[in-house]
Motif scaffolding. Structure first.
Motif, PDB file in Angstrom:
ATOM      1  N   THR A 166       0.832  -1.212   0.000  1.00 16.59           N
ATOM      2  CA  THR A 166       0.000   0.000   0.000  1.00 16.59           C
ATOM      3  C   THR A 166       0.863   1.257   0.000  1.00 16.59           C
ATOM      4  OG1 THR A 166      -0.093  -0.106   2.393  1.00 16.59           O
ATOM      5  CG2 THR A 166      -1.952  -1.056   1.207  1.00 16.59           C
ATOM      6  N   PRO A 167       0.387   2.308  -0.653  1.00 18.92           N
ATOM      7  CA  PRO A 167       1.139   3.574  -0.638  1.00 18.92           C
ATOM      8  C   PRO A 167       1.130   4.186   0.760  1.00 18.92           C
ATOM      9  CG  PRO A 167      -0.990   3.880  -1.688  1.00 18.92           C
ATOM     10  CD  PRO A 167      -0.864   2.408  -1.405  1.00 18.92           C
ATOM     11  N   TYR A 184      -2.119   8.942   1.283  1.00 19.33           N
ATOM     12  CA  TYR A 184      -1.708   9.241  -0.101  1.00 19.33           C
ATOM     13  C   TYR A 184      -2.909   9.598  -0.977  1.00 19.33           C
ATOM     14  CZ  TYR A 184      -0.312   8.276  -4.917  1.00 19.33           C
ATOM     15  OH  TYR A 184      -0.118   8.361  -6.274  1.00 19.33           O
ATOM     16  N   PHE A 185      -3.982   8.832  -0.847  1.00 20.00           N
ATOM     17  CA  PHE A 185      -5.135   9.063  -1.723  1.00 20.00           C
ATOM     18  C   PHE A 185      -5.989  10.264  -1.283  1.00 20.00           C
ATOM     19  CE2 PHE A 185      -4.424   4.491  -2.771  1.00 20.00           C
ATOM     20  CZ  PHE A 185      -4.142   4.686  -4.110  1.00 20.00           C
ATOM     21  N   PHE A 219      -4.633  12.853  -3.690  1.00 19.40           N
ATOM     22  CA  PHE A 219      -4.404  12.465  -5.087  1.00 19.40           C
ATOM     23  C   PHE A 219      -5.292  13.254  -6.044  1.00 19.40           C
ATOM     24  CE2 PHE A 219      -5.011   9.975  -8.904  1.00 19.40           C
ATOM     25  CZ  PHE A 219      -3.725   9.556  -9.212  1.00 19.40           C
ATOM     26  N   SER A 220      -6.590  13.221  -5.787  1.00 18.23           N
ATOM     27  CA  SER A 220      -7.508  13.856  -6.749  1.00 18.23           C
ATOM     28  C   SER A 220      -7.305  15.369  -6.796  1.00 18.23           C
ATOM     29  CB  SER A 220      -8.961  13.519  -6.415  1.00 18.23           C
ATOM     30  OG  SER A 220      -9.364  14.191  -5.265  1.00 18.23           O
ATOM     31  N   GLN A 236      -4.504  16.903  -6.421  1.00 23.83           N
ATOM     32  CA  GLN A 236      -3.308  17.155  -7.242  1.00 23.83           C
ATOM     33  C   GLN A 236      -3.643  17.051  -8.730  1.00 23.83           C
ATOM     34  OE1 GLN A 236      -0.243  14.454  -5.913  1.00 23.83           O
ATOM     35  NE2 GLN A 236       0.091  15.559  -4.012  1.00 23.83           N
ATOM     36  N   VAL A 237      -4.444  16.046  -9.058  1.00 25.97           N
ATOM     37  CA  VAL A 237      -4.835  15.873 -10.468  1.00 25.97           C
ATOM     38  C   VAL A 237      -5.632  17.088 -10.933  1.00 25.97           C
ATOM     39  CG1 VAL A 237      -6.275  14.517 -12.038  1.00 25.97           C
ATOM     40  CG2 VAL A 237      -4.813  13.354 -10.390  1.00 25.97           C
ATOM     41  N   MET A 238      -6.586  17.506 -10.124  1.00 25.49           N
ATOM     42  CA  MET A 238      -7.431  18.633 -10.533  1.00 25.49           C
ATOM     43  C   MET A 238      -6.609  19.919 -10.632  1.00 25.49           C
ATOM     44  SD  MET A 238      -9.967  16.826 -10.957  1.00 25.49           S
ATOM     45  CE  MET A 238     -10.951  18.079 -11.724  1.00 25.49           C
ATOM     46  N   ARG A 283      -3.493  20.116 -11.473  1.00 27.30           N
ATOM     47  CA  ARG A 283      -2.721  20.044 -12.725  1.00 27.30           C
ATOM     48  C   ARG A 283      -3.620  20.296 -13.932  1.00 27.30           C
ATOM     49  NH1 ARG A 283       1.283  14.907 -12.714  1.00 27.30           N
ATOM     50  NH2 ARG A 283       1.684  15.713 -14.805  1.00 27.30           N
ATOM     51  N   ILE A 284      -4.837  19.818 -13.872  1.00 26.10           N
ATOM     52  CA  ILE A 284      -5.769  20.067 -14.985  1.00 26.10           C
ATOM     53  C   ILE A 284      -6.068  21.559 -15.083  1.00 26.10           C
ATOM     54  CG2 ILE A 284      -8.168  19.766 -15.729  1.00 26.10           C
ATOM     55  CD1 ILE A 284      -7.980  16.864 -14.752  1.00 26.10           C
ATOM     56  N   GLU A 322      -5.152  24.109 -18.131  1.00 24.65           N
ATOM     57  CA  GLU A 322      -6.172  24.886 -18.845  1.00 24.65           C
ATOM     58  C   GLU A 322      -5.799  26.365 -18.879  1.00 24.65           C
ATOM     59  OE1 GLU A 322      -9.961  24.056 -17.134  1.00 24.65           O
ATOM     60  OE2 GLU A 322     -10.321  22.429 -18.549  1.00 24.65           O
ATOM     61  N   GLN A 337      -6.708  16.075 -31.120  1.00 22.30           N
ATOM     62  CA  GLN A 337      -7.171  15.082 -30.150  1.00 22.30           C
ATOM     63  C   GLN A 337      -7.475  13.762 -30.841  1.00 22.30           C
ATOM     64  OE1 GLN A 337     -10.415  16.927 -28.075  1.00 22.30           O
ATOM     65  NE2 GLN A 337      -9.085  17.790 -26.495  1.00 22.30           N
ATOM     66  N   GLU A 373      -4.323  12.062 -31.482  1.00 24.16           N
ATOM     67  CA  GLU A 373      -3.698  11.610 -30.246  1.00 24.16           C
ATOM     68  C   GLU A 373      -4.376  10.361 -29.686  1.00 24.16           C
ATOM     69  OE1 GLU A 373      -1.713  14.495 -27.113  1.00 24.16           O
ATOM     70  OE2 GLU A 373      -3.794  14.180 -26.674  1.00 24.16           O
ATOM     71  N   THR A 374      -5.685  10.321 -29.798  1.00 19.34           N
ATOM     72  CA  THR A 374      -6.400   9.218 -29.151  1.00 19.34           C
ATOM     73  C   THR A 374      -6.693   8.055 -30.079  1.00 19.34           C
ATOM     74  OG1 THR A 374      -8.467  10.365 -29.606  1.00 19.34           O
ATOM     75  CG2 THR A 374      -7.511  10.676 -27.419  1.00 19.34           C
TER      76      THR A 374
END
Lengths: 207, 172
Positions: free
Chosen positions: B22-23, B27-28, B31-32, B34-36, B38-39, B43, B66, B69-70
């Motif tokens: 386990t991290p 940690y979690f 997490f979200s 940090q992701v948001m 960065r998003i 932007e 896009q 890319e995808t």
């Protein structure tokens, strides 16, 4: 906390509740709160998959975050042909495999600690019992040997083992994530297990 | 080839150890966020930068990028089209009778000696022999060499050849 406990699921009935489609639609329209909820819903599974593939916490952290960011950027191209989490898995898996190909000769393990429950897991206790050929092996040593053996597998074989035996995904789900047929998943799983069994024979209880 | 063969049971138990890795605690929790973050940062950067202005003025460009890319199919199609274009260009460029080559060459390259004999002025005025007149023929300067006849043709009515002048003294 046990990471990504295997749960019997199938793609037609994802673990997510019915409002997942609503969240995806809102996120596609730019609603960051909706996407935040989706991230929280899948962060552990995505992180666990990447971590078990890389055996490195820092790499897993970066790749998992980048997978969510890329998924958000590509959300407009998500047509709903598969469930959101299958699509998300595919992004994370592709990103991880690309990363592993680039760092082919620079394998560095940075393993997470075992949680408290590991010492009380009956399966693991049985492994380190006096019937195990390597009686002196403790759980940490087992963990290192297991990760080293997994890293010796090719990426597709490792992925099948991780998704099935560690994450608990069904063959059907794995086939969708890997974009191959179920027969390929089964044969890869069989071959990967054979390889692992040969490499880890000293640590496995004879059957 | 049954994957549930009993001889994999021991391996399956060993693999269960992976689920106990386990991290770090908490940690979690971040997490979200940090992701948001960065998003959002991405932007903002997109909106402020030149690429953001470009995409704002041409929204189809973002969709096209896009898609490339995808979807590997689009990327492959684009690469194939590019290769085909390059090959086509190379084939056209190497054809000796291609329009582009003909366009670059002068319409007529008259021989210096024939030009000299054909012009009326050449009959009245002494003209240097060809090997003296076309000095550039022995030169490695291809451009000068190829343009010389054109220049001569422009002055077709005016003899441009050098004339021998006698400067012999008249009793000084």
């Amino acid at each position: 906390m046990i990471m990504a406990e295997p749960v019997a699921r199938n793609d037609s009935e994802p673990s997510a509740p019915a409002d997942e489609n609503v969240l995806v639609r809102r996120a596609r329209e730019g609603d960051l709160e909706a996407y935040d909820e989706l991230v929280q819903r899948y962060q552990e599974r995505i992180y666990a998959t990447v971590y078990h593939m890389t055996s490195n916490h820092e790499d897993a952290n970066d790749l998992a975050q980048e997978s969510f960011i890329k998924a958000f950027q590509a959300l407009k191209s998500f047509k709903g042909g598969s469930s959101f989490y299958t699509w998300l898995y595919r992004i994370a898996v592709n990103k991880t495999i690309n990363f592993l190909k680039q760092r082919k000769n620079r394998i560095h393990m940075s393993l997470n600690d075992l949680d408290f429950n590991a010492e009380h897991d009956p399966d693991l206790v049985a492994l380190i019992s006096d019937k195990t050929p390597r009686r002196d092996a403790d759980l940490t040593e087992l963990q290192e040997k297991l990760n080293a053996a997994l890293l010796k597998l090719s990426e597709p074989h490792r992925l099948v083992v991780v998704l099935h035996d560690v994450q608990g995904l069904s063959h059907d789900e794995i086939a969708k994530v890997m974009n191959c047929n179920i027969g390929t998943v089964r044969s890869r799983l069989f071959y990967a297990r054979q390889q692992l069994q040969a490499w880890l024979s000293d640590y496995l209880k004879p059957t | 080839m049954n994957e549930n063969q009993p001889n994999f049971e021991s391996l399956r138990r060993l693999l269960a150890l992976k689920r106990h890795e386990t991290p770090p605690p908490g940690y979690f929790n971040n997490f979200s966020s940090q992701v948001m973050a960065r998003i959002r940062a991405g932007e903002t950067e997109m909106a402020d930068g030149w690429s953001g202005r470009l995409f704002a003025s041409m929204p189809w460009l973002r969709s096209a990028l896009q898609a490339v890319e995808t979807r590997p199919v689009f990327a492959g199609g684009f690469a194939t089209a590019l290769c085909a274009l390059l090959l086509f260009g190379a084939v056209i460029a190497q054809r000796p009778d291609s329009a582009s080559t003909a366009f670059l060459q002068p319409a007529a390259t008259p021989d210096a000696t024939s030009f000299a004999s054909a012009t009326p002025a050449a009959q009245t005025a002494p003209v240097l022999p060809a090997n003296q007149f076309m000095v550039a023929d022995n030169s490695t300067n291809a451009m000068f060499s190829s343009f010389q006849p054109v220049a001569a043709a422009s002055f077709g009515q005016i003899p441009v050849g050098a004339q021998f002048v006698n400067y012999s003294g008249s009793g000084n």
